[in-house]
Write an enzyme that holds these catalytic residues in place. Structure first.
Site, PDB file in Angstrom:
ATOM      1  N   LYS A 198       0.804  -1.236   0.000  1.00 18.69           N
ATOM      2  CA  LYS A 198       0.000   0.000   0.000  1.00 18.69           C
ATOM      3  C   LYS A 198       0.833   1.281   0.000  1.00 18.69           C
ATOM      4  CE  LYS A 198      -3.313  -1.221  -0.573  1.00 18.69           C
ATOM      5  NZ  LYS A 198      -3.489  -1.889  -1.915  1.00 18.69           N
ATOM      6  N   TRP A 206       1.589   1.779  -8.901  1.00 21.04           N
ATOM      7  CA  TRP A 206       1.900   3.059  -9.544  1.00 21.04           C
ATOM      8  C   TRP A 206       3.339   3.049 -10.086  1.00 21.04           C
ATOM      9  CZ3 TRP A 206       2.278   8.228  -6.333  1.00 21.04           C
ATOM     10  CH2 TRP A 206       2.261   9.316  -7.212  1.00 21.04           C
ATOM     11  N   PHE A 254       4.854 -10.414  -9.208  1.00 24.99           N
ATOM     12  CA  PHE A 254       4.999 -10.303  -7.755  1.00 24.99           C
ATOM     13  C   PHE A 254       5.793 -11.537  -7.333  1.00 24.99           C
ATOM     14  CE2 PHE A 254       2.000  -9.808  -3.764  1.00 24.99           C
ATOM     15  CZ  PHE A 254       3.113  -9.688  -2.951  1.00 24.99           C
ATOM     16  N   HIS A 285       7.391  -7.382  -1.868  1.00 25.01           N
ATOM     17  CA  HIS A 285       7.059  -6.696  -0.612  1.00 25.01           C
ATOM     18  C   HIS A 285       7.950  -7.215   0.523  1.00 25.01           C
ATOM     19  CE1 HIS A 285       3.685  -4.511  -2.132  1.00 25.01           C
ATOM     20  NE2 HIS A 285       2.838  -5.521  -2.194  1.00 25.01           N
ATOM     21  N   SER A 330      -4.883   2.419   4.400  1.00 27.96           N
ATOM     22  CA  SER A 330      -5.010   1.776   3.098  1.00 27.96           C
ATOM     23  C   SER A 330      -4.949   0.247   3.241  1.00 27.96           C
ATOM     24  CB  SER A 330      -3.883   2.277   2.195  1.00 27.96           C
ATOM     25  OG  SER A 330      -3.960   1.658   0.941  1.00 27.96           O
ATOM     26  N   ARG A 373      -8.182   3.043  -4.519  1.00 29.13           N
ATOM     27  CA  ARG A 373      -9.218   3.612  -3.664  1.00 29.13           C
ATOM     28  C   ARG A 373      -9.242   5.136  -3.736  1.00 29.13           C
ATOM     29  NH1 ARG A 373     -10.019   4.893   1.784  1.00 29.13           N
ATOM     30  NH2 ARG A 373      -7.759   4.870   1.995  1.00 29.13           N
TER      31      ARG A 373
END
Ligand SMILES: *[C@@H]1O[C@H](CO)[C@@H](O)[C@H](O)[C@H]1NC(C)=O
Length: 294
Positions: free
Chosen positions: A47, A52, A80, A107, A137, A256
């Site tokens: 998040k 992006w 990922f 991540h 988020s 969102r």
């Protein structure tokens, strides 16, 4: 999803970091992942502007060719790495079949990154976002992305966030440890808030780091295409191609709000005070500075 039993299961610790149970089960595959010297790693805590940044990089690598960047969903263009869901996704296998130079999303906290990335001295881009916006988020994301356990109430989730009992572990450790690592490796450390405030200069930072040169009109095109409202409507970036059982956009859309400072709509005054107090302790001694609004 074919097998609903993969959803809403408890996280499992690996080397002290809670992850999806299915990643932990296949951990040896992740650990032995073979990075290539020209791989570009995009590392973030969840998040924090991952999709992006991935979209910007894919556009840079395709010289701003929008059609090429609509060739597939973002999670296939920039796999990922550690995401393995039996019978459904395997980031490691996906990457084995991609031609160089590969763009790789992770991540993972720095200490869990496969060692081949360090051995090959790969270029890495880390994006960090302020803790309070990440917490909010992440709470909405837990609700819509059902590979996560149930988030509970906001109060309960915030407590898990502060104690690092969320997927990929402690935000505090994640951002601090990647920050330290940049001293010894080729890591470009960016901030979500700076990207929001001045996306153009951030694209230039990326270009310089990647030794790339693009005409200003291409940069302008990339800027437009990666603005929040345009990306939200791009089916190859907005995750609506994922199965509804796994990601339910009617609960909360993947894209969102994409703003800084939204935590003000969620934190109560007492939550804010407790959070700040605890934050100071956890971030003590680090030179890392965040802006919680712009
Ligand atoms: C994703 O993009 C499609 C195609 O433009 C659009 O119809 C849809 O509303 C978007 N979904 C979300 C959740 O933003």
């Amino acid at each position: 999803m074919e097998n609903p039993s993969v959803l809403r299961r408890e996280l499992v610790d690996i080397h002290g970091v809670p992850l999806f149970w299915c990643i932990v089960e296949e951990w040896s595959q992740v650990e032995s992942f073979e990075a290539r010297p020209d791989d570009i790693l995009i590392a973030t805590y969840p998040k924090s502007g991952t999709t992006w940044t991935c979209e910007i990089l894919d556009l840079i690598y395709n010289n701003g060719d929008l059609e090429k960047c609509k060739r597939d969903a973002i999670y296939n263009r920039v796999p990922f790495m550690e995401l393995i869901i039996p019978g459904q996704v395997n980031g490691i296998k996906q990457l084995e079949n991609i031609q160089s130079p590969r763009l790789i999303k992770t991540h993972l906290p720095v200490q869990l990154l496969p060692s081949s990335f360090w051995k090959n001295d790969c270029k890495m881009i880390y994006v960090a976002r302020n803790a309070k916006d990440v917490a909010v988020s992440y709470y909405y994301f837990y609700q819509m992305a059902k590979l996560h356990p149930e988030p509970g109430t906001w109060e309960e989730f915030l407590d898990k966030f502060m104690t690092g009992k969320v997927c990929f572990g402690s935000w505090y450790e994640h951002v601090k440890n990647w920050w330290e690592k940049r001293k010894d490796y080729r890591i470009l450390y960016l901030f979500y808030e700076d990207m929001k405030e001045d996306p153009k200069s951030n694209i230039h930072k990326l270009l310089e780091f990647l030794d790339k040169d693009l005409p200003e009109e291409t940069v302008a095109k990339i800027l437009y295409h990666t603005s929040f409202n345009v990306m939200k409507q791009n089916p190859s970036a907005n995750y609506t191609t994922m199965e509804k059982d796994a990601m339910d956009h009617s609960v909360s859309p993947f894209m969102r709000k994409g703003i800084s400072g939204d935590w003000k709509n969620k934190f109560t005054v007492s939550q804010y005070e407790a959070f700040e107090e605890d934050y100071k302790k956890k971030m003590k001694g680090s030179t890392l500075q965040f802006r919680s609004e712009i």
